[in-house]
Enzyme design. Structure first.
Site, PDB file in Angstrom:
ATOM      1  N   LYS A   1      13.571 -18.616   3.241  1.00 56.61           N
ATOM      2  CA  LYS A   1      15.052 -17.659   3.500  1.00 56.61           C
ATOM      3  C   LYS A   1      15.879 -18.737   5.129  1.00 56.61           C
ATOM      4  O   LYS A   1      16.063 -20.169   4.895  1.00 56.61           O
ATOM      5  CB  LYS A   1      14.881 -16.580   3.887  1.00 56.61           C
TER       6      LYS A   1
ATOM      7  N   SER B   1      17.670  -6.187   2.088  1.00 48.27           N
ATOM      8  CA  SER B   1      18.399  -7.105   2.004  1.00 48.27           C
ATOM      9  C   SER B   1      19.588  -6.443   1.544  1.00 48.27           C
ATOM     10  O   SER B   1      20.262  -7.539   1.408  1.00 48.27           O
ATOM     11  CB  SER B   1      17.941  -8.703   0.861  1.00 48.27           C
TER      12      SER B   1
ATOM     13  N   HIS C   1      13.380 -11.395   5.238  1.00 47.94           N
ATOM     14  CA  HIS C   1      15.058 -11.536   6.212  1.00 47.94           C
ATOM     15  C   HIS C   1      14.670 -11.306   7.607  1.00 47.94           C
ATOM     16  O   HIS C   1      16.059 -11.849   8.187  1.00 47.94           O
ATOM     17  CB  HIS C   1      15.366 -10.419   5.800  1.00 47.94           C
TER      18      HIS C   1
HETATM   19  C1  PLP Z   1      12.891 -13.071  -0.552  1.00 44.98           C
HETATM   20  C2  PLP Z   1      11.698 -12.128  -0.418  1.00 44.98           C
HETATM   21  C3  PLP Z   1      10.602 -12.434  -0.789  1.00 44.98           C
HETATM   22  C4  PLP Z   1      10.418 -13.671  -1.283  1.00 44.98           C
HETATM   23  O1  PLP Z   1       9.762 -14.489  -1.213  1.00 44.98           O
HETATM   24  P1  PLP Z   1      10.123 -16.119  -1.546  1.00 44.98           P
HETATM   25  O2  PLP Z   1       9.818 -17.075  -1.008  1.00 44.98           O
HETATM   26  O3  PLP Z   1      11.477 -16.333  -2.393  1.00 44.98           O
HETATM   27  O4  PLP Z   1       9.129 -16.122  -3.184  1.00 44.98           O
HETATM   28  C5  PLP Z   1       9.917 -11.451  -0.757  1.00 44.98           C
HETATM   29  N1  PLP Z   1       9.942 -10.807   0.009  1.00 44.98           N
HETATM   30  C6  PLP Z   1      11.071  -9.851   0.585  1.00 44.98           C
HETATM   31  C7  PLP Z   1      11.537  -8.851   1.246  1.00 44.98           C
HETATM   32  C8  PLP Z   1      12.801 -11.274  -0.011  1.00 44.98           C
HETATM   33  O5  PLP Z   1      13.558 -10.578   0.883  1.00 44.98           O
END
Ligand code: PLP
Length: 395
Positions: free
Chosen positions: A242, A183, A211
């Protein structure tokens, strides 16, 4: 303050002195292309609201419908009395969307890593191969496992091959875990090579596609679809916070994998189920994605537009392969000043600094959304250009 608690203010003061204390802003409006902060309007280039679904009326309507029918709280963990028909409905929809046999829904993407990693590779004899730039929730999930964690250099297949060969014997289970999309840079894991190496060495492959869901693959079906690796990736971990625009995590794979996780994963056993409003909104998101690719296409064209325009101005947008658009500034203090100047000009885009990214590569990470219009992005480009010239980042 009582002496045993003195470290709190001491450490916070030290963070402030080092410029590492973060300002946490409060949004006074729904998520969207523009948001209200302190009574003013800002162009939002910070959210992971890739498809603009956070405030979509179809999600809101589904929440109302399901809250009327099922209430709000699940009342229990999934394994006692917290499994309600909407949870099963969502799991079936997600599995079909991802082309997997089955899926389990958990409370968040963070919890999804805690659901998968220590459960599949938790023993002291087990080995976990982990990309050096994996997300913090993966790192923490590895820490909760008793397995030995072997970090390989970021996306370095020669290093991974070497480490797989060096650890080819051993009686425990072996698991590889990687982010699908990284990310901070927007680059994509070399999943076809990873799968090939892991098949050769008898290693379980898990990818955290946080992502990539709603972004990569046909109609946003994710990284496995993007590389046509159906049936060759053992576990797809994901988040619905997301692109899906809501909250919730998932793991998808074979029916027996999901059965195992349901019986053994601690977040499923010891933390209550996802709430009905979350489940309902996620159902609406999957339905929207299944019906049409329009939002995913808009997201990509917006990302391409912003990268092209910023690149033409002379900004370094690194090697992103996704709509994530990093703008490399260099020093942490410069990136913070850049972000502050953008904010004065009505653009909300945060600086990302060490330790989240390596020293000397502090950046503004611009997150485009399908909710942005071309005019919105032109406005952003104009402000980047003005601040970039003022600070000497571009000429
Ligand atoms: C954002 C993210 C998470 C966390 O996800 P949430 O649903 O906000 O807890 C986990 N792994 C990766 C790779 C992320 O980018």
């Amino acid at each position: 303050m009582a002496v045993p608690m003195k470290f709190l203010s001491e450490e916070l003061d030290a963070m402030k002195q080092a410029g590492l204390y973060g300002t946490i802003r409060t949004l006074e409006s729904p998520q969207g292309a523009w948001v209200h902060i302190d009574g003013k309007k800002y162009l939002n280039l910070c959210s992971n609201n890739y498809l603009g679904l956070c405030n979509d009326p179809r999600l809101v309507a589904k929440v109302k419908e399901y809250a009327d029918r099922y209430g709000v709280g699940p009342g229990a963990v999934r394994t006692i009395a917290g499994t309600m028909s909407p949870h099963i409905e969502l799991e079936k929809k997600l599995a079909a969307f991802k082309g997997a046999e089955a899926a389990i829904v958990v409370q968040s993407g963070f919890c999804a890593n805690l659901t998968v990693i220590p459960t599949l590779a938790g023993g002291a004899d087990d080995l976990i191969f982990s990309d050096s730039l994996n997300h913090a929730s993966i790192i923490d999930a590895c820490r909760l496992s008793k397995a030995k964690v072997i970090r390989y250099e970021h996306s370095d297949m020669a290093d991974l091959k070497k480490k797989l060969e060096e650890n080819s014997d051993g009686k425990g289970k072996k698991l590889l875990i990687t982010d699908g999309v990284f990310s901070m840079d927007g680059d994509v894991a070399k999943l076809p090579e990873i799968v090939e190496l892991c098949e050769k060495h008898g290693v379980i492959v898990a990818v955290d596609d946080a992502h990539g869901e709603g972004v990569l693959g046909r109609g946003g079906r994710g990284i496995v679809d993007h590389f046509s690796l159906h049936g060759r990736v053992d576990v797809e971990i994901g988040t619905m916070s997301k692109a899906f625009g809501v909250m919730g995590g998932m793991a998808a794979g074979s029916a027996v994998l999901v059965d195992y996780l349901r019986q053994k994963a601690r977040p499923n056993l010891f933390s209550s189920a996802l709430t009905i409003p979350d489940v309902a909104a996620n159902l609406a998101s999957v339905e929207i994605l299944q019906e049409s690719e329009t939002l995913v296409k808009k997201l990509w064209s917006n990302g391409d537009f912003l990268k092209k325009e910023l690149g033409a101005l002379g900004f370094d947008t690194a090697h992103s392969e996704t709509p994530i658009t990093p703008v490399i500034i260099g020093e942490a203090s410069d990136a913070k000043a850049f972000s502050a100047k953008l904010f004065e000009r009505g653009v909300f885009a945060t600086a990302i600094v060490f330790p989240t990214v390596p020293r000397g590569t502090a950046r503004i990470r611009a997150m485009v959304s399908a909710a942005h219009s071309e005019d919105d992005l032109r406005f952003a480009v104009e402000q980047f250009a003005a601040v970039g010239r003022e600070m000497g980042v571009i000429s």
